[in-house]
Design an enzyme around this catalytic site. Structure first.
Site, short mmCIF file in Angstrom:
data_model
loop_
_atom_site.label_atom_id
_atom_site.label_comp_id
_atom_site.label_asym_id
_atom_site.label_seq_id
_atom_site.Cartn_x
_atom_site.Cartn_y
_atom_site.Cartn_z
N ALA A 11 0.29 5.31 0.56
CA ALA A 11 -0.65 6.37 0.89
C ALA A 11 0.05 7.73 0.86
CB ALA A 11 -1.26 6.10 2.26
N SER A 12 -0.65 8.77 1.32
CA SER A 12 -0.13 10.13 1.21
C SER A 12 1.04 10.39 2.13
CB SER A 12 -1.25 11.13 1.50
OG SER A 12 -1.80 10.89 2.79
N ALA A 30 2.76 7.61 4.07
CA ALA A 30 3.65 6.47 4.23
C ALA A 30 3.26 5.35 3.29
CB ALA A 30 3.60 5.97 5.68
N GLN A 31 4.10 4.34 3.20
CA GLN A 31 3.76 3.13 2.48
C GLN A 31 4.14 1.91 3.33
OE1 GLN A 31 5.89 3.79 -1.18
NE2 GLN A 31 7.55 2.40 -0.63
N VAL A 32 3.55 0.78 2.98
CA VAL A 32 3.67 -0.43 3.81
C VAL A 32 4.32 -1.55 3.00
CG1 VAL A 32 2.43 -2.15 5.15
CG2 VAL A 32 1.65 0.22 5.16
N LYS A 60 5.63 -0.11 8.15
CA LYS A 60 5.15 1.17 7.62
C LYS A 60 6.30 2.18 7.65
CE LYS A 60 1.21 4.35 8.09
NZ LYS A 60 -0.06 4.57 8.83
N ALA A 96 0.86 -1.19 0.00
CA ALA A 96 0.00 0.00 0.00
C ALA A 96 0.89 1.23 0.00
CB ALA A 96 -0.92 0.01 1.21
N ASP A 109 -10.85 6.27 11.44
CA ASP A 109 -10.66 6.06 10.00
C ASP A 109 -10.94 4.60 9.66
OD1 ASP A 109 -10.04 6.84 7.41
OD2 ASP A 109 -7.91 6.43 7.63
#
Length: 522
Positions: free
Chosen positions: A140-141, A143-145, A159, A138, A294
């Site tokens: 995202a804005s 971080a990424q995983v 992460k 994944a 969220d």
């Protein structure tokens, strides 16, 4: 001047993107003069093809704004997600459109992720993980995983913050603060909506998300709250492999909660899952006052045992005890049709100014609730009820309550998850026994007696310190400091001999209160 020039330059570049998507309306509404300045951008500076103009003509304003914010990048994606909670500010339709903002961005290179991990944890990747997947699962804005396996064979999710993302956010926060200050200064009607405070809240939430140790702590706290409840689980934090820009969690295996067909094929009962989701949400908000803010379908999974597993704890909400009490009384008033009670709790909580008409506010509450509560039970939306309530804030000069807006947004997402699992079941009805028990425990006669007893006990605990302070002050005033006549000192502090019998009566007061509680207990 330097600050203004820097922000104006940045604003022009942002305006170009907004103009390209015909999404300048927010700036134009906040600053009427901007309409004149934006006209060249719309007409001359950025010519658009006929095909693009035709495509944009069919989009709602919120959809055009969503596209523009996505193009502007991480800061503005996060801003749009924050604004999606402000139906009172933007309107319900636009807030709903912004809630569709996707947080999927192109990933940054795996080499950067490895470098950040090694810098933060002070060790080479090979001494931290036996394997590390360079392809992120994944992006995202913020971080990424990446998936990885530790040296002792545990599957984990790692992460990693995007390189330089904190500097980009600081630059954009400075711009938003400058705009909010200008809006409050030049557009008085916007002050009630607290634009500067909203930006500050956004800045605080981003600051927390920029330090993954805070997210890890939130995950650990949520896990502790549900340690005796197997129906809702939080992945375990690997603290040895967690730092400011890196967080390592237990890897989650499960089916996304919105994949209904997959859940059915795996033998899971959607209604049972819905009941667990309703209980988990209720416990987070009312029992603990700490909730996952969220919990969209991408952040909630169903494991092999049919239990819920949550991920991504960057955005969490808190509700203090007075606010929970307010919510309980308001919900009870709405569900029982006692709109006068709903109005009274708003005035008592200070959410509506005292100079407003309680009769008019009662009428407004009725006008909001009747169309919603009059629907079939499975179609009743408590989140929509709150959203409608927030829309009348301007009429009654109510100040914005950020914690309630975040809660309302979270409830709306939870309802969406529930309807996807089974459109014929209302998740709030499944949680109704919990709601009734909580109200009985916190709003009934027994609760009020316990509250009174607690006040007495608290006073007793403070009594020795108060007496000590009084005696110290008496000594100071009757010593070398300010001298008072003995009769004056006695009038201020009282006679110690007369105070002791009064203190001796306090245990009897407590005993009487406890006796009343026992008598009233069913």
């Amino acid at each position: 001047m330097i600050r203004a020039g820097r922000n104006l330059h940045r604003l022009v570049s942002i305006a170009r993107v907004l103009a390209r998507h015909d999404a300048l309306f927010l700036i134009e509404e906040a600053f009427p003069l901007a309409r004149l300045l934006s006209w060249p951008l719309k007409v001359r500076l950025i010519p658009r093809s006929r095909r693009r103009r035709k495509a944009e003509a069919g989009l709602r304003p919120g959809q055009r704004l969503t596209a523009a914010l996505t193009e502007l990048g991480p800061s503005f994606i996060k801003l749009g997600q924050a604004l999606s909670t402000r139906a009172d500010l933007l309107g319900e339709q636009m807030a709903a459109d912004l809630s569709g903002l996707q947080d999927q961005l192109p990933p940054f290179p795996a080499a950067d992720a490895r470098r950040i991990i090694e810098e933060e944890l002070g060790a080479p990747i090979s001494s931290l993980y036996s394997s590390f997947d360079d392809v992120p699962v994944a992006a995202a804005s913020i971080a990424q995983v990446h998936f990885a396996v530790t040296l002792d064979g545990r599957e984990v999710a790692v992460k990693v913050l995007r390189p330089g993302v904190d500097a980009k956010f600081r630059r954009d926060i400075e711009l938003l603060t400058w705009l909010a200050e200008g809006a409050e200064r030049t557009v008085p009607r916007l002050r009630r909506l607290k634009p500067l405070e909203t930006v500050k809240t956004f800045e605080d939430s981003i600051a927390l998300e920029m330090d993954l140790r805070f997210e890890a702590a939130a995950a650990a706290e949520l896990a502790e709250n549900f340690q005796d409840d197997d129906s809702f689980r939080v992945p375990q934090v690997d603290w040895l492999r967690t730092a400011r820009r890196v967080m390592t969690l237990e890897r989650v295996h499960g089916i996304p909660v919105d994949e209904r067909d997959l859940l059915l094929r795996a033998g899971h009962d959607p209604i049972e899952i819905l009941g667990k989701a309703a209980r988990a949400f209720f416990h987070q908000v009312f029992r603990d006052g700490f909730f996952h803010a969220d919990m969209h379908p991408g952040n909630l999974f169903v494991d092999a045992d049919g239990n819920l597993v949550a991920v991504d704890f960057g955005i969490m909400g808190r509700v203090d005890k007075p606010t929970r009490r307010f919510l309980g009384e308001m919900l009870l008033g709405f569900l029982s049709g006692d709109y006068r009670k709903v109005a009274e709790v708003h005035f008592a909580a200070g959410y509506v100014p005292a100079d407003q008409s309680i009769d008019a506010f009662t009428q407004a509450c009725r006008s909001i609730a009747e169309p919603i509560l009059g629907r079939p039970m499975q179609e009743i939306s408590i989140a929509r009820l709150l959203g409608q309530l927030f829309q009348i804030t301007e009429t009654f000069e109510m100040e914005t309550q950020p914690q309630l807006l975040l809660l309302q947004k979270s409830m709306l997402v939870a309802e969406g998850v529930g309807r996807n699992l089974d459109a014929n079941v209302n998740m709030w009805l499944l949680a109704q026994p919990l709601i009734e028990d909580w109200m009985r425990a916190h709003l009934g006669p027994e609760a009020r007696v316990r509250e009174a007893v607690g006040t007495v006990l608290s006073s007793i605990e403070r009594l020795p310190r108060l007496l000590q302070e009084a005696e110290r002050t008496q000594a100071m005033m009757s010593g070398q400091g300010l001298r008072l006549h003995p009769d004056t000192v006695r009038a201020i502090f009282g006679d110690q001999r007369r105070r002791r019998p009064l203190a001796a009566l306090l245990p009897w007061v407590i005993a009487a209160a406890l006796a009343v509680a026992l008598v009233m207990k069913p």
